[in-house]
Design an enzyme around this catalytic site. Structure first.
Site, PDB file in Angstrom:
ATOM      1  N   LYS A 221       8.096   6.499  -0.890  1.00 16.76           N
ATOM      2  CA  LYS A 221       7.253   7.521  -1.538  1.00 16.76           C
ATOM      3  C   LYS A 221       7.612   8.906  -1.017  1.00 16.76           C
ATOM      4  O   LYS A 221       8.008   9.084   0.137  1.00 16.76           O
ATOM      5  CB  LYS A 221       5.775   7.203  -1.298  1.00 16.76           C
ATOM      6  CG  LYS A 221       5.335   5.866  -1.925  1.00 16.76           C
ATOM      7  CD  LYS A 221       4.644   6.017  -3.252  1.00 16.76           C
ATOM      8  CE  LYS A 221       4.625   4.729  -4.070  1.00 16.76           C
ATOM      9  NZ  LYS A 221       3.373   4.004  -4.008  1.00 16.76           N
ATOM     10  N   ARG A 256       3.985  -3.850  -0.987  1.00 17.79           N
ATOM     11  CA  ARG A 256       4.936  -3.706  -2.107  1.00 17.79           C
ATOM     12  C   ARG A 256       6.106  -2.867  -1.611  1.00 17.79           C
ATOM     13  O   ARG A 256       5.930  -1.683  -1.316  1.00 17.79           O
ATOM     14  CB  ARG A 256       4.213  -3.029  -3.281  1.00 17.79           C
ATOM     15  CG  ARG A 256       5.047  -2.912  -4.537  1.00 17.79           C
ATOM     16  CD  ARG A 256       4.245  -2.234  -5.644  1.00 17.79           C
ATOM     17  NE  ARG A 256       5.030  -2.092  -6.844  1.00 17.79           N
ATOM     18  CZ  ARG A 256       5.877  -1.095  -7.067  1.00 17.79           C
ATOM     19  NH1 ARG A 256       6.042  -0.148  -6.158  1.00 17.79           N
ATOM     20  NH2 ARG A 256       6.569  -1.046  -8.193  1.00 17.79           N
TER      21      ARG A 256
HETATM   22  N1  HH2 Z   1       3.780   2.297  -6.676  1.00 14.88           N
HETATM   23  C1  HH2 Z   1       4.651   2.425  -7.699  1.00 14.88           C
HETATM   24  C2  HH2 Z   1       4.581   1.551  -8.793  1.00 14.88           C
HETATM   25  N2  HH2 Z   1       3.666   0.552  -8.838  1.00 14.88           N
HETATM   26  N3  HH2 Z   1       1.859  -0.607  -7.834  1.00 14.88           N
HETATM   27  C3  HH2 Z   1       0.986  -0.736  -6.830  1.00 14.88           C
HETATM   28  N4  HH2 Z   1       0.059  -1.717  -6.859  1.00 14.88           N
HETATM   29  N5  HH2 Z   1       0.992   0.097  -5.740  1.00 14.88           N
HETATM   30  C4  HH2 Z   1       1.894   1.122  -5.636  1.00 14.88           C
HETATM   31  O1  HH2 Z   1       1.843   1.866  -4.628  1.00 14.88           O
HETATM   32  C5  HH2 Z   1       2.844   1.305  -6.707  1.00 14.88           C
HETATM   33  C6  HH2 Z   1       2.786   0.405  -7.806  1.00 14.88           C
HETATM   34  C7  HH2 Z   1       5.669   3.515  -7.679  1.00 14.88           C
HETATM   35  O2  HH2 Z   1       6.821   3.122  -7.003  1.00 14.88           O
HETATM   36  P1  HH2 Z   1       8.211   2.618  -7.682  1.00 14.88           P
HETATM   37  O3  HH2 Z   1       8.022   1.350  -8.429  1.00 14.88           O
HETATM   38  O4  HH2 Z   1       9.219   2.586  -6.613  1.00 14.88           O
HETATM   39  O5  HH2 Z   1       8.645   3.786  -8.650  1.00 14.88           O
HETATM   40  P2  HH2 Z   1       8.490   4.016 -10.230  1.00 14.88           P
HETATM   41  O6  HH2 Z   1       7.056   4.073 -10.543  1.00 14.88           O
HETATM   42  O7  HH2 Z   1       9.200   5.333 -10.452  1.00 14.88           O
HETATM   43  O8  HH2 Z   1       9.167   2.879 -10.939  1.00 14.88           O
END
Ligand code: HH2
Length: 278
Positions: A221, A256
């Site tokens: 993040k 996660r």
């Molecule tokens: N963070 C992201 C996406 N989904 N779900 C939960 N439950 N908690 C989180 O903190 C969370 C989530 C964002 O991260 P990432 O999947 O790496 O990026 P993107 O949204 O750009 O695909």
């Protein structure tokens, strides 16, 4: 010999991230082909993932929504393939805000819904989770991915996030989802400044004290980058492991993460230390 009278909490569970998106902030476009996606998921399982979280929509700050049909096109073939190849003990989770996407993913073999909108964007998702008997992650977010980082503000971020999640859990229970299938997530980075994120991380035990299982998502993040003066999200592995260890000590059960191997080590060591406490 271990002390068998000591209550042991369950081993922390790791959710490996599989983004099937061209634009995710740290790994967009890397695993778009079904073969690459499956290969990456299998690698994460070998490294210690208990769950594979499949997503077809980026929720990074400023990201535009992706229509349900497009999310389904991205995730369903990969979930079908994963279900054939993954051990039955490994769950597949669908990261979506839309009931139609979640339903298609459950039909394809997923058994868990990860809703970053906690059922507010599409309340039908709560009824779906109830009808299918699956695990449901409810996450806190202030605003929408498009707007959330413009000017996040709270009077008391810890109390407000906790109250929000308890209210969403109550709504999910009223829709028929049993309490033990609900997981609460403070939504690190979703409509929060660095100070807000740090306050939430410093008070995780207040969420754990609700009695619901808790999930933490700090992986790669943006605020972690600012704390470490690091430009590349991929270079944050040690920093993320620090938050995983802190989370385990606070009683968080799910993490996660992108980097499974290192976080498995951090979680297992922290869990062993927590289990050694009187
Ligand atoms: N963070 C992201 C996406 N989904 N779900 C939960 N439950 N908690 C989180 O903190 C969370 C989530 C964002 O991260 P990432 O999947 O790496 O990026 P993107 O949204 O750009 O695909």
């Amino acid at each position: 010999m271990g002390d068998r009278t000591k209550p042991m909490t369950a081993r922390p569970r790791l959710m490996g991230i599989l983004n099937l998106t061209p634009d995710s902030f740290s790994d967009g476009g890397l695993y778009l082909g079904p073969d690459q996606a499956r290969g990456h998921a299998l690698r994460m399982v070998e490294e210690g993932a208990d769950i594979i979280d499949v997503g077809g929509e980026s929720t990074r700050p400023g990201a535009p929504p992706v229509p349900a049909e497009e999310q389904i096109r991205r995730v369903v073939p990969v979930i079908e393939g994963l279900r054939l190849q993954l051990p039955a003990t490994v769950a597949v989770s669908i990261d979506t805000r839309y009931a139609a996407v979640a339903a298609a993913a459950l039909d394809a073999g997923a058994s868990m819904i990860n809703d970053v909108a906690a059922g507010r964007d599409d309340p039908e998702i709560l009824h779906l989770a109830a009808a299918r008997g699956c695990m449901l992650v409810l996450m806190h977010m202030q605003g929408t991915p498009m707007t959330m980082q413009r000017d996040p503000h709270y009077h008391d971020v810890v109390a407000e996030v906790r109250a929000f999640l308890l209210a969403r859990a109550q709504t999910a229970e009223e829709a028929g989802v049993p309490r033990e299938r609900i997981i609460l997530d403070p939504g690190i980075g979703f409509g929060k400044t660095t100070a807000h994120n740090l306050a939430l991380l410093a008070h995780l035990e207040q969420l754990v004290a609700t009695g619901y299982a808790v999930l933490l998502g700090t992986s790669r993040k943006r605020f972690m980058r600012s704390l470490c003066a690091e430009v590349e999200p991929r270079e944050l592995v040690a920093a993320i492991c620090a938050t995983t260890a802190i989370g385990v000590l606070a009683g968080v059960s799910y993490f996660r993460v992108h980097d499974v191997k290192a976080n498995r080590q951090a979680a297992d060591v922290a869990h062993a230390i927590a289990s050694a406490k009187p």
